[in-house]
Design a protein around this motif. Structure first.
Motif, PDB file in Angstrom:
ATOM      1  N   GLU A 194       7.264  -6.508  -4.297  1.00 35.16           N
ATOM      2  CA  GLU A 194       6.527  -5.399  -3.691  1.00 35.16           C
ATOM      3  C   GLU A 194       5.494  -5.954  -2.726  1.00 35.16           C
ATOM      4  O   GLU A 194       4.823  -6.948  -3.020  1.00 35.16           O
ATOM      5  CB  GLU A 194       5.836  -4.579  -4.777  1.00 35.16           C
ATOM      6  CG  GLU A 194       5.040  -3.391  -4.236  1.00 35.16           C
ATOM      7  CD  GLU A 194       4.354  -2.595  -5.332  1.00 35.16           C
ATOM      8  OE1 GLU A 194       3.312  -1.979  -5.041  1.00 35.16           O
ATOM      9  OE2 GLU A 194       4.856  -2.602  -6.471  1.00 35.16           O
ATOM     10  N   LEU A 195       5.349  -5.326  -1.589  1.00 37.13           N
ATOM     11  CA  LEU A 195       4.406  -5.788  -0.573  1.00 37.13           C
ATOM     12  C   LEU A 195       3.095  -5.021  -0.640  1.00 37.13           C
ATOM     13  O   LEU A 195       3.079  -3.791  -0.747  1.00 37.13           O
ATOM     14  CB  LEU A 195       5.011  -5.627   0.825  1.00 37.13           C
ATOM     15  CG  LEU A 195       6.191  -6.550   1.176  1.00 37.13           C
ATOM     16  CD1 LEU A 195       6.730  -6.200   2.554  1.00 37.13           C
ATOM     17  CD2 LEU A 195       5.785  -8.018   1.117  1.00 37.13           C
ATOM     18  N   ALA A 196       2.009  -5.778  -0.585  1.00 37.40           N
ATOM     19  CA  ALA A 196       0.698  -5.167  -0.404  1.00 37.40           C
ATOM     20  C   ALA A 196       0.504  -4.895   1.086  1.00 37.40           C
ATOM     21  O   ALA A 196       1.228  -5.439   1.931  1.00 37.40           O
ATOM     22  CB  ALA A 196      -0.397  -6.098  -0.923  1.00 37.40           C
ATOM     23  N   LEU A 197      -0.453  -4.075   1.433  1.00 33.29           N
ATOM     24  CA  LEU A 197      -0.648  -3.725   2.846  1.00 33.29           C
ATOM     25  C   LEU A 197      -1.067  -4.921   3.686  1.00 33.29           C
ATOM     26  O   LEU A 197      -0.858  -4.927   4.908  1.00 33.29           O
ATOM     27  CB  LEU A 197      -1.692  -2.614   2.960  1.00 33.29           C
ATOM     28  CG  LEU A 197      -1.354  -1.299   2.251  1.00 33.29           C
ATOM     29  CD1 LEU A 197      -2.432  -0.260   2.523  1.00 33.29           C
ATOM     30  CD2 LEU A 197       0.012  -0.778   2.683  1.00 33.29           C
ATOM     31  N   ASP A 198      -1.673  -5.949   3.064  1.00 31.28           N
ATOM     32  CA  ASP A 198      -2.092  -7.128   3.813  1.00 31.28           C
ATOM     33  C   ASP A 198      -1.023  -8.213   3.868  1.00 31.28           C
ATOM     34  O   ASP A 198      -1.268  -9.311   4.369  1.00 31.28           O
ATOM     35  CB  ASP A 198      -3.382  -7.710   3.229  1.00 31.28           C
ATOM     36  CG  ASP A 198      -3.219  -8.138   1.775  1.00 31.28           C
ATOM     37  OD1 ASP A 198      -2.121  -7.922   1.205  1.00 31.28           O
ATOM     38  OD2 ASP A 198      -4.187  -8.676   1.205  1.00 31.28           O
ATOM     39  N   GLY A 199       0.181  -7.925   3.320  1.00 36.52           N
ATOM     40  CA  GLY A 199       1.270  -8.882   3.392  1.00 36.52           C
ATOM     41  C   GLY A 199       1.459  -9.736   2.158  1.00 36.52           C
ATOM     42  O   GLY A 199       2.389 -10.555   2.106  1.00 36.52           O
ATOM     43  N   LYS A 200       0.611  -9.570   1.157  1.00 39.53           N
ATOM     44  CA  LYS A 200       0.799 -10.314  -0.086  1.00 39.53           C
ATOM     45  C   LYS A 200       1.994  -9.740  -0.852  1.00 39.53           C
ATOM     46  O   LYS A 200       2.315  -8.565  -0.735  1.00 39.53           O
ATOM     47  CB  LYS A 200      -0.456 -10.237  -0.952  1.00 39.53           C
ATOM     48  CG  LYS A 200      -1.640 -10.991  -0.375  1.00 39.53           C
ATOM     49  CD  LYS A 200      -2.852 -10.866  -1.279  1.00 39.53           C
ATOM     50  CE  LYS A 200      -4.064 -11.598  -0.685  1.00 39.53           C
ATOM     51  NZ  LYS A 200      -5.283 -11.424  -1.533  1.00 39.53           N
ATOM     52  N   ILE A 201       2.635 -10.609  -1.641  1.00 41.78           N
ATOM     53  CA  ILE A 201       3.804 -10.192  -2.424  1.00 41.78           C
ATOM     54  C   ILE A 201       3.377 -10.019  -3.867  1.00 41.78           C
ATOM     55  O   ILE A 201       2.891 -10.968  -4.493  1.00 41.78           O
ATOM     56  CB  ILE A 201       4.946 -11.219  -2.319  1.00 41.78           C
ATOM     57  CG1 ILE A 201       5.304 -11.484  -0.862  1.00 41.78           C
ATOM     58  CG2 ILE A 201       6.170 -10.725  -3.078  1.00 41.78           C
ATOM     59  CD1 ILE A 201       6.357 -12.554  -0.662  1.00 41.78           C
ATOM     60  N   ARG A 202       3.557  -8.811  -4.375  1.00 41.71           N
ATOM     61  CA  ARG A 202       3.110  -8.495  -5.728  1.00 41.71           C
ATOM     62  C   ARG A 202       4.250  -8.625  -6.748  1.00 41.71           C
ATOM     63  O   ARG A 202       5.413  -8.470  -6.407  1.00 41.71           O
ATOM     64  CB  ARG A 202       2.553  -7.066  -5.777  1.00 41.71           C
ATOM     65  CG  ARG A 202       1.219  -6.918  -5.070  1.00 41.71           C
ATOM     66  CD  ARG A 202       0.766  -5.487  -5.079  1.00 41.71           C
ATOM     67  NE  ARG A 202      -0.602  -5.342  -4.585  1.00 41.71           N
ATOM     68  CZ  ARG A 202      -1.094  -4.257  -4.041  1.00 41.71           C
ATOM     69  NH1 ARG A 202      -0.325  -3.191  -3.900  1.00 41.71           N
ATOM     70  NH2 ARG A 202      -2.351  -4.213  -3.629  1.00 41.71           N
ATOM     71  N   ARG A 203       3.857  -8.868  -7.978  1.00 36.24           N
ATOM     72  CA  ARG A 203       4.781  -8.980  -9.103  1.00 36.24           C
ATOM     73  C   ARG A 203       5.545  -7.675  -9.304  1.00 36.24           C
ATOM     74  O   ARG A 203       4.995  -6.590  -9.134  1.00 36.24           O
ATOM     75  CB  ARG A 203       3.986  -9.321 -10.368  1.00 36.24           C
ATOM     76  CG  ARG A 203       4.822  -9.534 -11.610  1.00 36.24           C
ATOM     77  CD  ARG A 203       3.937  -9.680 -12.835  1.00 36.24           C
ATOM     78  NE  ARG A 203       4.736 -10.008 -14.010  1.00 36.24           N
ATOM     79  CZ  ARG A 203       4.854 -11.231 -14.512  1.00 36.24           C
ATOM     80  NH1 ARG A 203       4.186 -12.232 -13.959  1.00 36.24           N
ATOM     81  NH2 ARG A 203       5.613 -11.465 -15.559  1.00 36.24           N
ATOM     82  N   VAL A 204       6.819  -7.768  -9.693  1.00 32.61           N
ATOM     83  CA  VAL A 204       7.641  -6.594  -9.978  1.00 32.61           C
ATOM     84  C   VAL A 204       8.348  -6.781 -11.320  1.00 32.61           C
ATOM     85  O   VAL A 204       8.430  -7.895 -11.846  1.00 32.61           O
ATOM     86  CB  VAL A 204       8.694  -6.342  -8.871  1.00 32.61           C
ATOM     87  CG1 VAL A 204       8.020  -5.935  -7.577  1.00 32.61           C
ATOM     88  CG2 VAL A 204       9.574  -7.568  -8.671  1.00 32.61           C
ATOM     89  N   LYS A 205       8.859  -5.699 -11.865  1.00 36.91           N
ATOM     90  CA  LYS A 205       9.576  -5.762 -13.141  1.00 36.91           C
ATOM     91  C   LYS A 205      11.053  -6.057 -12.908  1.00 36.91           C
ATOM     92  O   LYS A 205      11.574  -5.900 -11.802  1.00 36.91           O
ATOM     93  CB  LYS A 205       9.420  -4.449 -13.902  1.00 36.91           C
ATOM     94  CG  LYS A 205      10.126  -3.256 -13.257  1.00 36.91           C
ATOM     95  CD  LYS A 205       9.977  -2.006 -14.100  1.00 36.91           C
ATOM     96  CE  LYS A 205      10.757  -0.835 -13.480  1.00 36.91           C
ATOM     97  NZ  LYS A 205      10.644   0.397 -14.294  1.00 36.91           N
ATOM     98  N   GLY A 206      11.725  -6.503 -13.969  1.00 36.66           N
ATOM     99  CA  GLY A 206      13.174  -6.691 -13.921  1.00 36.66           C
ATOM    100  C   GLY A 206      13.641  -7.973 -13.273  1.00 36.66           C
ATOM    101  O   GLY A 206      14.828  -8.108 -12.969  1.00 36.66           O
ATOM    102  N   ILE A 207      12.753  -8.954 -13.083  1.00 37.70           N
ATOM    103  CA  ILE A 207      13.143 -10.188 -12.403  1.00 37.70           C
ATOM    104  C   ILE A 207      14.137 -10.996 -13.242  1.00 37.70           C
ATOM    105  O   ILE A 207      15.114 -11.554 -12.711  1.00 37.70           O
ATOM    106  CB  ILE A 207      11.903 -11.038 -12.068  1.00 37.70           C
ATOM    107  CG1 ILE A 207      11.116 -10.391 -10.926  1.00 37.70           C
ATOM    108  CG2 ILE A 207      12.299 -12.461 -11.675  1.00 37.70           C
ATOM    109  CD1 ILE A 207      11.856 -10.347  -9.601  1.00 37.70           C
ATOM    110  N   LEU A 208      13.927 -11.082 -14.555  1.00 38.31           N
ATOM    111  CA  LEU A 208      14.847 -11.861 -15.393  1.00 38.31           C
ATOM    112  C   LEU A 208      16.258 -11.270 -15.411  1.00 38.31           C
ATOM    113  O   LEU A 208      17.238 -12.027 -15.255  1.00 38.31           O
ATOM    114  CB  LEU A 208      14.295 -12.001 -16.811  1.00 38.31           C
ATOM    115  CG  LEU A 208      15.169 -12.805 -17.785  1.00 38.31           C
ATOM    116  CD1 LEU A 208      15.473 -14.198 -17.226  1.00 38.31           C
ATOM    117  CD2 LEU A 208      14.522 -12.911 -19.148  1.00 38.31           C
TER     118      LEU A 208
END
Length: 507
Positions: free
Chosen positions: A108-122
């Motif tokens: 998930e992208l933050a408005l400043d371009g940072k990448i946030r943690r998401v569910k279901g990665i495994l």
């Protein structure tokens, strides 16, 4: 110009690979996302635009169409932000599009371009083991979880700009490797130890037997007798989870968006939902089925305090998972199976006021109230619980004994593990691992009784009027007691103790 990159959609606790196609053409500036996206995916348009601009990229003033294929699978959540942004940059010639074709991305992208943690990665990482891809681009905070499977190269990034530079070859990073030593099992005994519990030797012994054979257990006693204290300490004496069990449990927690530290859950789960929980929250389900509490307790303990206060329909949904060790959620379009191999530990008061049978307090409930209270738990459900035990109120002298030191959880756990090893050896060529899972065929093979022991059990069955299922439960519990005693055969003392663990039947 068109570009391709892969992502994934979570379906139950599994992941379906999704191809993110981005097409850019001349015309009136329009940014549309198709392919059965939910509201969160549609909102990614605004997040992607802001993230691209704040990362130093110009958002193209063209007609942009993003297709999430296959179109008949529902896509939800913010995990598609990152692949959509990368696809737009590739279509705008800011990334070499051929470098995207062998990558899967989620974040998930933050408005400043940072990448946030998401569910279901495994679940996504496990599904990628079947596909030939160069790597998996993930949020930095999901790196350990993504690398657990070991089947795909994991490249974690904190910002969109870092991911773009990597894909363009401007920076080089090594794929992340998961190291189990960096995620040690927490010391459970620091918080909950059986040594803290005064008295209640019978209930603690029953908890040990339950843990050794993975038996379901219910405790009945007045408020303050120690039922909850015992229940909270049971998961601490269970054997350490194997790697496969940890992966199974982590997969469920990841798909449902539950928070956990490190890349792998190593401590057996302990779930304790409130008695107001709905049947869907307990068993799982919903418009787009999600795991319930019984699945979140997979390979661990599900503790239901105030058992008789739960809604009747919520309790009845426990029947299938207690018997089949899974929950099947059926919908018009598909059917999903959630693993639910858990140990049920329940606690309840003997009556609405809680003082029935108390030596010092008087019960104020009439017989009809008591009968109505106990009838909330159906006979078939009670039959599926192997161990019934009474937890009486403690005497004042026991409570005020300051020098009391009970047996520690560490010592009890050694005996539980020893009994568990005997069961592992016994069932090594089968799909079961504990005495509680034995079938009728297994019971005949491993629970043979001599004539004297058989006579005692027969008399108990006749006097208590036990069902065939209760008969099998007694034999399973007796087999576990014999394992704790390192006995090859079930003896009279073992079967007698197992019969004592049918408290509600004796009543």
């Amino acid at each position: 110009m068109i570009s391709f990159i892969y992502s994934a959609a979570i379906n139950g606790i599994d992941a379906n690979i999704v191809e993110v196609e981005t097409y850019m053409s001349s015309g009136m500036p329009v940014f549309s996302i198709v392919g059965l996206p939910d509201a969160a995916v549609k909102e990614s348009r605004d997040r992607v635009v802001a993230a691209l601009k704040n990362s130093g990229f110009d958002f193209p003033s063209k007609k942009i169409t993003v297709n999430l294929a296959p179109a008949d699978i529902k896509k939800e959540g913010g995990a598609f932000d990152l692949p959509i942004a990368l696809g737009i940059l590739a279509s705008n010639k800011k990334i070499k599009k051929e470098s995207l074709n062998k990558f899967c991305a989620a974040g998930e992208l933050a408005l400043d371009g940072k990448i946030r943690r998401v569910k279901g990665i495994l679940p996504i990482s496990l599904s990628l083991k079947k596909h030939k891809m160069d790597g998996f681009i993930v949020p930095f905070d999901n790196r350990e979880e993504a690398a657990v499977s070991g089947g795909v190269k994991v490249y974690p990034f904190k910002t969109l700009l870092e991911a773009v530079k990597f894909l363009n070859g401007e920076i080089k990073i090594e794929s992340f490797k998961y190291n189990a030593a960096d995620n040690p099992e927490e010391d459970f005994f620091n918080d909950y130890d059986f040594a803290d519990i005064k008295g209640q030797f019978g209930a603690k012994r029953a908890a040990e037997v339950a843990a050794a054979g993975s038996h379901n257990m219910i405790m009945s006693g007045p408020p303050g007798s120690g039922k909850t204290m015992i229940a909270k300490r049971i998961s601490g004496i269970l054997p350490v989870m194997s790697f496969d069990e940890s992966v199974e449990t982590t997969k469920i927690w990841s798909a449902s968006g539950q928070a956990f530290s490190g890349g792998l859950i190593k401590r057996r789960p302990f779930r304790s939902p409130h008695h107001t929980v709905s049947s869907v929250a307990l068993a799982g389900g919903g418009a787009y089925p999600k795991p319930g509490e019984v699945s979140l307790a997979h390979n661990g303990v599900l503790f239901l305090d105030e058992f008789a206060e739960f809604r009747r329909d919520a309790l009845e949904v426990l029947r299938q998972p207690l018997e089949d060790k899974c929950v099947t959620v059926s919908r018009a379009k598909n059917s999903i199976n959630f693993p639910a191999s858990f140990m049920l530990v329940a606690a309840m008061n003997p009556c609405p006021c809680g003082n029935l049978g108390h030596k010092e307090k008087q019960c104020v409930c009439n017989p009809n109230q008591i009968r109505k209270y106990k009838n909330k738990i159906s006979g078939p459900l009670m039959d599926r619980i192997d161990i019934h035990v009474e937890v009486p109120a403690l005497k004042v002298s026991e409570l005020t004994e300051m020098s009391f030191t009970g047996e520690s959880s560490a010592d009890i756990k050694k005996r539980v593990i020893k009994a568990g090893n005997l069961q592992s050896e016994r069932f090594k060529n089968s799909k079961i691992y504990a005495n509680s899972q034995m079938s009728v065929k297994d019971i005949k093979k491993y629970c043979a009784l001599d004539n004297g022991t058989k006579s005692i059990l027969k008399n108990a069955i006749e006097k208590l009027g036990l069902s065939a299922r209760a008969y099998d439960r007694i034999l399973k519990v007796a087999r576990t007691i014999a394992d704790l005693d390192s006995s090859e055969n079930i003896k009279t003392a073992h079967i007698a103790e197992a019969i004592q663990y049918r408290f509600f039947d004796r009543q």
